[in-house]
Design a protein around this motif. Structure first.
Motif, PDB file in Angstrom:
ATOM      1  N   SER A  63       0.831  -1.200   0.000  1.00  0.00           N
ATOM      2  CA  SER A  63       0.000   0.000   0.000  1.00  0.00           C
ATOM      3  C   SER A  63       0.870   1.255   0.000  1.00  0.00           C
ATOM      4  O   SER A  63       2.008   1.248   0.464  1.00  0.00           O
ATOM      5  CB  SER A  63      -0.921   0.016   1.231  1.00  0.00           C
ATOM      6  OG  SER A  63      -1.831  -1.061   1.192  1.00  0.00           O
TER       7      SER A  63
ATOM      8  N   ARG B 161      -2.468   1.657  -4.421  1.00  0.00           N
ATOM      9  CA  ARG B 161      -3.449   1.240  -3.406  1.00  0.00           C
ATOM     10  C   ARG B 161      -3.178   1.944  -2.084  1.00  0.00           C
ATOM     11  O   ARG B 161      -2.051   2.010  -1.612  1.00  0.00           O
ATOM     12  CB  ARG B 161      -3.394  -0.266  -3.202  1.00  0.00           C
ATOM     13  CG  ARG B 161      -4.419  -0.764  -2.200  1.00  0.00           C
ATOM     14  CD  ARG B 161      -4.518  -2.255  -2.202  1.00  0.00           C
ATOM     15  NE  ARG B 161      -5.580  -2.709  -1.331  1.00  0.00           N
ATOM     16  CZ  ARG B 161      -6.116  -3.921  -1.378  1.00  0.00           C
ATOM     17  NH1 ARG B 161      -5.688  -4.795  -2.275  1.00  0.00           N
ATOM     18  NH2 ARG B 161      -7.069  -4.272  -0.548  1.00  0.00           N
TER      19      ARG B 161
ATOM     20  N   THR C 247      -6.172   0.581   4.355  1.00  0.00           N
ATOM     21  CA  THR C 247      -7.598   0.547   4.686  1.00  0.00           C
ATOM     22  C   THR C 247      -7.978   1.777   5.507  1.00  0.00           C
ATOM     23  O   THR C 247      -7.113   2.483   6.047  1.00  0.00           O
ATOM     24  CB  THR C 247      -7.937  -0.709   5.499  1.00  0.00           C
ATOM     25  OG1 THR C 247      -7.254  -0.644   6.761  1.00  0.00           O
ATOM     26  CG2 THR C 247      -7.492  -1.973   4.752  1.00  0.00           C
TER      27      THR C 247
ATOM     28  N   ARG D 119     -12.869   4.433  -4.883  1.00  0.00           N
ATOM     29  CA  ARG D 119     -13.110   3.437  -3.834  1.00  0.00           C
ATOM     30  C   ARG D 119     -13.941   2.301  -4.406  1.00  0.00           C
ATOM     31  O   ARG D 119     -14.964   2.524  -5.066  1.00  0.00           O
ATOM     32  CB  ARG D 119     -13.802   4.102  -2.644  1.00  0.00           C
ATOM     33  CG  ARG D 119     -13.083   5.371  -2.196  1.00  0.00           C
ATOM     34  CD  ARG D 119     -13.792   6.093  -1.081  1.00  0.00           C
ATOM     35  NE  ARG D 119     -13.603   5.405   0.181  1.00  0.00           N
ATOM     36  CZ  ARG D 119     -14.194   5.764   1.313  1.00  0.00           C
ATOM     37  NH1 ARG D 119     -15.039   6.780   1.328  1.00  0.00           N
ATOM     38  NH2 ARG D 119     -13.956   5.105   2.433  1.00  0.00           N
ATOM     39  N   HIS D 120     -13.493   1.070  -4.166  1.00  0.00           N
ATOM     40  CA  HIS D 120     -14.129  -0.104  -4.735  1.00  0.00           C
ATOM     41  C   HIS D 120     -14.467  -1.089  -3.623  1.00  0.00           C
ATOM     42  O   HIS D 120     -13.589  -1.478  -2.846  1.00  0.00           O
ATOM     43  CB  HIS D 120     -13.202  -0.778  -5.756  1.00  0.00           C
ATOM     44  CG  HIS D 120     -12.722   0.152  -6.829  1.00  0.00           C
ATOM     45  ND1 HIS D 120     -13.441   0.388  -7.986  1.00  0.00           N
ATOM     46  CD2 HIS D 120     -11.603   0.912  -6.907  1.00  0.00           C
ATOM     47  CE1 HIS D 120     -12.773   1.259  -8.741  1.00  0.00           C
ATOM     48  NE2 HIS D 120     -11.666   1.589  -8.111  1.00  0.00           N
ATOM     49  N   ARG D 121     -15.714  -1.478  -3.560  1.00  0.00           N
ATOM     50  CA  ARG D 121     -16.153  -2.411  -2.522  1.00  0.00           C
ATOM     51  C   ARG D 121     -15.385  -3.715  -2.630  1.00  0.00           C
ATOM     52  O   ARG D 121     -15.237  -4.271  -3.714  1.00  0.00           O
ATOM     53  CB  ARG D 121     -17.653  -2.651  -2.674  1.00  0.00           C
ATOM     54  CG  ARG D 121     -18.265  -3.400  -1.519  1.00  0.00           C
ATOM     55  CD  ARG D 121     -19.745  -3.592  -1.728  1.00  0.00           C
ATOM     56  NE  ARG D 121     -20.331  -4.269  -0.597  1.00  0.00           N
ATOM     57  CZ  ARG D 121     -21.308  -3.801   0.129  1.00  0.00           C
ATOM     58  NH1 ARG D 121     -21.817  -2.621  -0.139  1.00  0.00           N
ATOM     59  NH2 ARG D 121     -21.799  -4.501   1.132  1.00  0.00           N
ATOM     60  N   ARG D 122     -14.880  -4.171  -1.509  1.00  0.00           N
ATOM     61  CA  ARG D 122     -14.130  -5.414  -1.354  1.00  0.00           C
ATOM     62  C   ARG D 122     -12.718  -5.348  -1.954  1.00  0.00           C
ATOM     63  O   ARG D 122     -11.898  -6.196  -1.655  1.00  0.00           O
ATOM     64  CB  ARG D 122     -14.872  -6.607  -1.963  1.00  0.00           C
ATOM     65  CG  ARG D 122     -16.207  -6.902  -1.300  1.00  0.00           C
ATOM     66  CD  ARG D 122     -16.752  -8.248  -1.767  1.00  0.00           C
ATOM     67  NE  ARG D 122     -18.020  -8.528  -1.133  1.00  0.00           N
ATOM     68  CZ  ARG D 122     -19.190  -8.159  -1.624  1.00  0.00           C
ATOM     69  NH1 ARG D 122     -19.236  -7.501  -2.769  1.00  0.00           N
ATOM     70  NH2 ARG D 122     -20.307  -8.436  -0.996  1.00  0.00           N
ATOM     71  N   ARG D 123     -12.440  -4.384  -2.803  1.00  0.00           N
ATOM     72  CA  ARG D 123     -11.098  -4.277  -3.390  1.00  0.00           C
ATOM     73  C   ARG D 123     -10.238  -3.251  -2.685  1.00  0.00           C
ATOM     74  O   ARG D 123      -9.028  -3.412  -2.577  1.00  0.00           O
ATOM     75  CB  ARG D 123     -11.188  -3.920  -4.879  1.00  0.00           C
ATOM     76  CG  ARG D 123     -11.720  -5.040  -5.763  1.00  0.00           C
ATOM     77  CD  ARG D 123     -11.768  -4.585  -7.202  1.00  0.00           C
ATOM     78  NE  ARG D 123     -10.477  -4.043  -7.627  1.00  0.00           N
ATOM     79  CZ  ARG D 123     -10.319  -3.064  -8.516  1.00  0.00           C
ATOM     80  NH1 ARG D 123     -11.379  -2.489  -9.053  1.00  0.00           N
ATOM     81  NH2 ARG D 123      -9.112  -2.654  -8.851  1.00  0.00           N
ATOM     82  N   GLY D 124     -10.849  -2.158  -2.220  1.00  0.00           N
ATOM     83  CA  GLY D 124     -10.081  -1.160  -1.512  1.00  0.00           C
ATOM     84  C   GLY D 124     -10.139   0.210  -2.164  1.00  0.00           C
ATOM     85  O   GLY D 124     -10.957   0.463  -3.058  1.00  0.00           O
TER      86      GLY D 124
END
Length: 249
Positions: free
Chosen positions: A3, A39, A42, A72-77
């Motif tokens: 990250s 990335r 979290t 922002r992408h659900r479950r991906r980050g």
């Protein structure tokens, strides 16, 4: 996946925490190296990094998402947008030609002009004057039309009498004074400091109130050491960085 690691910040409890966090993260994103990962950590990791609640962190991230700096992408980050623009440098270079080049490449709108009392902040440069010719201009990116900086100049009246306003829309003041008016310029001193956008600057540059800006003061001198022009320019802090080049000779 590795990250992106944002810079740390010392929070000021007098300003909204989400705003300070978003500004710090924005600066880290725009100043990143090309090889840095896209990335982000979290929400929980970022909240711990900045020492704020997850709710505050979420509000800061929403601000950056609305600006198009992250997605922002659900479950991906959460990811930095690859096209997030890095700041253009404000370079303090030695020659008058270099300074002219720095001020070029933008569209210019003359907002107001006319005689004006010399402000207290620059009175030291015009001790013999109570009034100077003042010019206020807004510069925008030629391609996007986005405001990038607004400039105020105070010029000695005898020089201002020979300035054509159309020239100020086409060229920087330094070029007009040197090449059109015929002023014998010997040097320009530059000072840059970090400030927060006041209501006028926030409105003109379309940035949030109290967002970071670069505050530039340039004083143009003739060969006799007399100040001819004082320029005060506020640059968008998210579109410019500060670079100094020193001559080793």
């Amino acid at each position: 996946m590795t990250s992106f690691a944002p810079d740390s910040i010392v929070l000021n409890r007098k300003l909204p925490l989400w705003y300070q966090v978003s500004q710090s993260l924005r600066a880290s994103i725009l100043g990143r190296s090309p090889q840095d990962p896209l990335r982000l950590p979290t929400e929980e990791q970022l909240a711990g990094h900045y020492g704020v609640s997850v709710l505050t962190m979420r509000q800061a991230l929403k601000e950056l998402e609305d600006e198009g700096l992250i997605s922002r992408h659900r479950r991906r980050g959460t990811f930095i947008e690859p096209g997030a623009r890095r700041g253009a440098p404000v370079r303090l270079l030695g020659s008058v030609d270099a300074i002219v080049a720095q001020q070029s490449g933008m569209t210019t709108e003359l907002l107001e002009h006319g005689p004006s009392p010399v402000p207290a902040e620059i009175a030291e440069y015009f001790p013999d004057l109570s009034e100077a010719a003042a010019y206020h201009r807004l510069r925008s990116d030629e391609k996007t039309g986005e405001p990038t900086n607004h400039a105020r100049n105070w010029v000695r009246p005898e020089l201002a009498a020979r300035i054509d306003l159309d020239d100020l829309v086409r060229w920087p003041m330094t070029k007009v004074l040197r090449d059109v008016v015929g002023a014998d310029i010997s040097r320009i001193t530059d000072t840059v400091e970090a400030r927060l956008a006041d209501p006028e600057t926030a409105r003109l540059l379309r940035v949030p109130l109290l967002s970071p800006i670069l505050h530039y003061t340039g004083v143009t001198y003739d060969t006799g050491g007399r100040p001819l022009d004082v320029a005060v320019i506020n640059y968008r802090g998210d579109r410019f960085s500060f670079t100094v080049t020193l001559d080793a000779t």
